[in-house]
Motif scaffolding. Sequence first.
Motif, PDB file in Angstrom:
ATOM      1  N   LEU A  85       0.853  -1.183   0.000  1.00 34.87           N
ATOM      2  CA  LEU A  85       0.000   0.000   0.000  1.00 34.87           C
ATOM      3  C   LEU A  85       0.889   1.234   0.000  1.00 34.87           C
ATOM      4  N   ALA A  86       0.378   2.313  -0.563  1.00 31.73           N
ATOM      5  CA  ALA A  86       1.104   3.583  -0.565  1.00 31.73           C
ATOM      6  C   ALA A  86       0.298   4.615   0.211  1.00 31.73           C
ATOM      7  N   SER A  87       0.998   5.381   1.035  1.00 27.89           N
ATOM      8  CA  SER A  87       0.363   6.426   1.823  1.00 27.89           C
ATOM      9  C   SER A  87       0.323   7.712   0.993  1.00 27.89           C
ATOM     10  N   VAL A  88      -0.863   8.013   0.445  1.00 31.54           N
ATOM     11  CA  VAL A  88      -1.028   9.149  -0.456  1.00 31.54           C
ATOM     12  C   VAL A  88      -2.311   9.901  -0.096  1.00 31.54           C
ATOM     13  N   ASP A  89      -2.208  11.196   0.057  1.00 30.49           N
ATOM     14  CA  ASP A  89      -3.374  12.052   0.335  1.00 30.49           C
ATOM     15  C   ASP A  89      -4.195  11.547   1.520  1.00 30.49           C
ATOM     16  N   GLY A  90      -3.496  11.090   2.565  1.00 34.13           N
ATOM     17  CA  GLY A  90      -4.185  10.648   3.764  1.00 34.13           C
ATOM     18  C   GLY A  90      -4.839   9.288   3.668  1.00 34.13           C
ATOM     19  N   GLN A  91      -4.592   8.567   2.592  1.00 37.61           N
ATOM     20  CA  GLN A  91      -5.159   7.241   2.413  1.00 37.61           C
ATOM     21  C   GLN A  91      -4.052   6.219   2.181  1.00 37.61           C
ATOM     22  N   ILE A  97      -0.437   1.078  -9.223  1.00 40.25           N
ATOM     23  CA  ILE A  97      -1.710   1.771  -9.416  1.00 40.25           C
ATOM     24  C   ILE A  97      -2.670   0.868 -10.179  1.00 40.25           C
ATOM     25  N   ASN A  98      -3.883   0.703  -9.638  1.00 38.93           N
ATOM     26  CA  ASN A  98      -4.899  -0.081 -10.336  1.00 38.93           C
ATOM     27  C   ASN A  98      -6.258   0.591 -10.204  1.00 38.93           C
ATOM     28  N   LEU A  99      -7.284  -0.122 -10.594  1.00 38.63           N
ATOM     29  CA  LEU A  99      -8.643   0.421 -10.565  1.00 38.63           C
ATOM     30  C   LEU A  99      -9.035   0.850  -9.152  1.00 38.63           C
ATOM     31  N   ASN A 100      -8.697   0.033  -8.156  1.00 36.80           N
ATOM     32  CA  ASN A 100      -9.024   0.378  -6.769  1.00 36.80           C
ATOM     33  C   ASN A 100      -8.298   1.643  -6.325  1.00 36.80           C
ATOM     34  N   THR A 101      -7.044   1.791  -6.746  1.00 45.75           N
ATOM     35  CA  THR A 101      -6.252   2.968  -6.388  1.00 45.75           C
ATOM     36  C   THR A 101      -6.925   4.244  -6.891  1.00 45.75           C
ATOM     37  N   ILE A 102      -7.292   4.241  -8.156  1.00 38.72           N
ATOM     38  CA  ILE A 102      -7.843   5.453  -8.786  1.00 38.72           C
ATOM     39  C   ILE A 102      -9.216   5.784  -8.223  1.00 38.72           C
ATOM     40  N   ASN A 103     -10.048   4.772  -8.037  1.00 39.87           N
ATOM     41  CA  ASN A 103     -11.372   5.021  -7.462  1.00 39.87           C
ATOM     42  C   ASN A 103     -11.269   5.607  -6.062  1.00 39.87           C
ATOM     43  N   ALA A 104     -10.334   5.104  -5.249  1.00 35.95           N
ATOM     44  CA  ALA A 104     -10.190   5.602  -3.883  1.00 35.95           C
ATOM     45  C   ALA A 104      -9.621   7.021  -3.860  1.00 35.95           C
ATOM     46  N   LEU A 105      -8.632   7.297  -4.678  1.00 35.32           N
ATOM     47  CA  LEU A 105      -7.973   8.608  -4.658  1.00 35.32           C
ATOM     48  C   LEU A 105      -8.891   9.726  -5.137  1.00 35.32           C
ATOM     49  N   TYR A 106      -9.655   9.432  -6.177  1.00 39.08           N
ATOM     50  CA  TYR A 106     -10.445  10.486  -6.825  1.00 39.08           C
ATOM     51  C   TYR A 106     -11.940  10.345  -6.574  1.00 39.08           C
ATOM     52  N   ASN A 107     -12.296   9.445  -5.642  1.00 42.08           N
ATOM     53  CA  ASN A 107     -13.700   9.245  -5.283  1.00 42.08           C
ATOM     54  C   ASN A 107     -14.557   8.957  -6.519  1.00 42.08           C
ATOM     55  N   LEU A 108     -14.096   8.004  -7.333  1.00 39.54           N
ATOM     56  CA  LEU A 108     -14.774   7.634  -8.566  1.00 39.54           C
ATOM     57  C   LEU A 108     -15.368   6.236  -8.444  1.00 39.54           C
ATOM     58  N   ASP A 117      -9.946   4.418 -20.298  1.00 40.85           N
ATOM     59  CA  ASP A 117     -10.202   5.718 -20.923  1.00 40.85           C
ATOM     60  C   ASP A 117      -9.765   6.863 -20.009  1.00 40.85           C
ATOM     61  N   TYR A 118      -9.989   6.687 -18.711  1.00 38.47           N
ATOM     62  CA  TYR A 118      -9.609   7.718 -17.747  1.00 38.47           C
ATOM     63  C   TYR A 118      -8.094   7.962 -17.788  1.00 38.47           C
ATOM     64  N   LEU A 119      -7.324   6.885 -17.747  1.00 35.42           N
ATOM     65  CA  LEU A 119      -5.868   7.028 -17.775  1.00 35.42           C
ATOM     66  C   LEU A 119      -5.392   7.608 -19.103  1.00 35.42           C
ATOM     67  N   LYS A 120      -6.048   7.196 -20.179  1.00 38.99           N
ATOM     68  CA  LYS A 120      -5.670   7.699 -21.499  1.00 38.99           C
ATOM     69  C   LYS A 120      -5.901   9.205 -21.585  1.00 38.99           C
ATOM     70  N   SER A 121      -6.973   9.668 -20.945  1.00 40.62           N
ATOM     71  CA  SER A 121      -7.288  11.097 -21.007  1.00 40.62           C
ATOM     72  C   SER A 121      -6.279  11.937 -20.215  1.00 40.62           C
ATOM     73  N   ARG A 122      -5.594  11.322 -19.265  1.00 42.59           N
ATOM     74  CA  ARG A 122      -4.627  12.049 -18.444  1.00 42.59           C
ATOM     75  C   ARG A 122      -3.175  11.826 -18.851  1.00 42.59           C
ATOM     76  N   SER A 123      -2.934  10.794 -19.626  1.00 44.30           N
ATOM     77  CA  SER A 123      -1.566  10.518 -20.046  1.00 44.30           C
ATOM     78  C   SER A 123      -1.117  11.528 -21.094  1.00 44.30           C
ATOM     79  N   GLU A 124       0.185  11.695 -21.216  1.00 47.52           N
ATOM     80  CA  GLU A 124       0.747  12.597 -22.211  1.00 47.52           C
ATOM     81  C   GLU A 124       1.504  11.782 -23.249  1.00 47.52           C
ATOM     82  N   LYS A 142       0.482  13.452 -15.211  1.00 50.87           N
ATOM     83  CA  LYS A 142       1.302  14.213 -14.269  1.00 50.87           C
ATOM     84  C   LYS A 142       0.874  14.026 -12.812  1.00 50.87           C
ATOM     85  N   ASP A 143      -0.431  14.017 -12.542  1.00 57.11           N
ATOM     86  CA  ASP A 143      -0.882  14.015 -11.156  1.00 57.11           C
ATOM     87  C   ASP A 143      -0.469  12.724 -10.444  1.00 57.11           C
TER      88      ASP A 143
END
Length: 385
Positions: A85-91, A97-108, A117-124, A142-143
């Motif tokens: 587990l990684a300690s990030v933003d109080g969680q 990073i996986n589906l659970n990681t992103i849903n928990a971090l961004y409340n999705l 699609d979400y990762l593709k929209s944020r990747s450069e 970046k985030d």
Amino acid sequence: MFDYLIVGCGFAGSVLAERLASQLNKKVLIIDRRNHIAGNAYDYYNEHGILVHKYGPHIFHTNSKEIFMYLSRFTQWRPYEHHVLASVDGQLVPIPINLNTINALYNLDLDTSSVTDYLKSRSENISPVATAEDVVVNSVGKDLYEKFFKTYTKKQWDMDPSELDPSVTARVPARNNRDNRYFTDTYQSMPLHGYTAMFNNMLSHPNIQIMLNADFKDIKNSIPHKATIFTGPIDYFFDYCYGKLPYRSIDFAFETLETENFQACGTVNYPLTQLYTRITEFKKLTGQIHPKTTVVYEYPTDKGDPYYPIPKKENQSLYNRYRDLALSFPNVYFTGRLGTYKYYNMDQVIAQSLALFKKIASSDRLPLEGVTNGRLNHTVNGHNH
């Protein structure tokens, strides 16, 4: 007269010692400058009776049936799948990073298809990919790069990811599923009685003699031997004649606590503000039952034992000069992390040693038993063993 003087009692040297002794009937002297066998995989029971890894957590994982079966000659196994587990933003969120990681971090509430699609929209789309930063930003944007990789990598390597080779982060993929395991290999286990017990079995052949607290340069001219297998730093062998190869090391801070459990899983990473990179709780790895628990904090440093070759082009060029010099020493074989200046997982070191044994054995024209070439992926994956 020994047939082989093997320098280093870690995986690289011990596998070769066992194979040469048991399969080719060679007389082997294996030495180590430390006071124990098993190299960085060495484990022991501390003063509280808890089994700990002296040089940080070692988790065995491989996709090679041959390597798993080879080690099974010397140990029984405890099935174990590592979770981080990684300690990030109080969680505390899963890494990689996986589906659970992103849903928990961004409340999705994304699913497998929508997270892609979400990762593709944020990747450069950085081209060419020239640095460790480029790899991550191209993959997750970046985030997430700044939350999980930027500061962690700076702590680990004392360099910004923009200064490091792409291989540093290339093997830390983002997943579009809910697989929280750190590794996905077919075989994931811990030696049932520990690594040191496994090495004791590996080195128990009557053709093998062990000498500890011994420096190669102190004994190389006084003990007759026909050939040398060197698993120490290749630049040390050549008296640093071209300069020292740079490494990163780690200070380990152990703490035993008056509680049965300390954290939710075996390892928790701290990619942001803390000085340490991660905390590991050993009982989670070994399955030991004990009223107390021991943890270790890892503080990267540039002083101490050489653990991690620093992946930069100029360092590889320096190593190449030593490698070329080694060609003029036909009776000396260089292998292992330090002998070839590459970060290997344990199974990759074993594969390399088995491949070298096959080369030596074929020159002896003797039949082989249970030898595999192995597949070596010459990659650097952060600092997980």
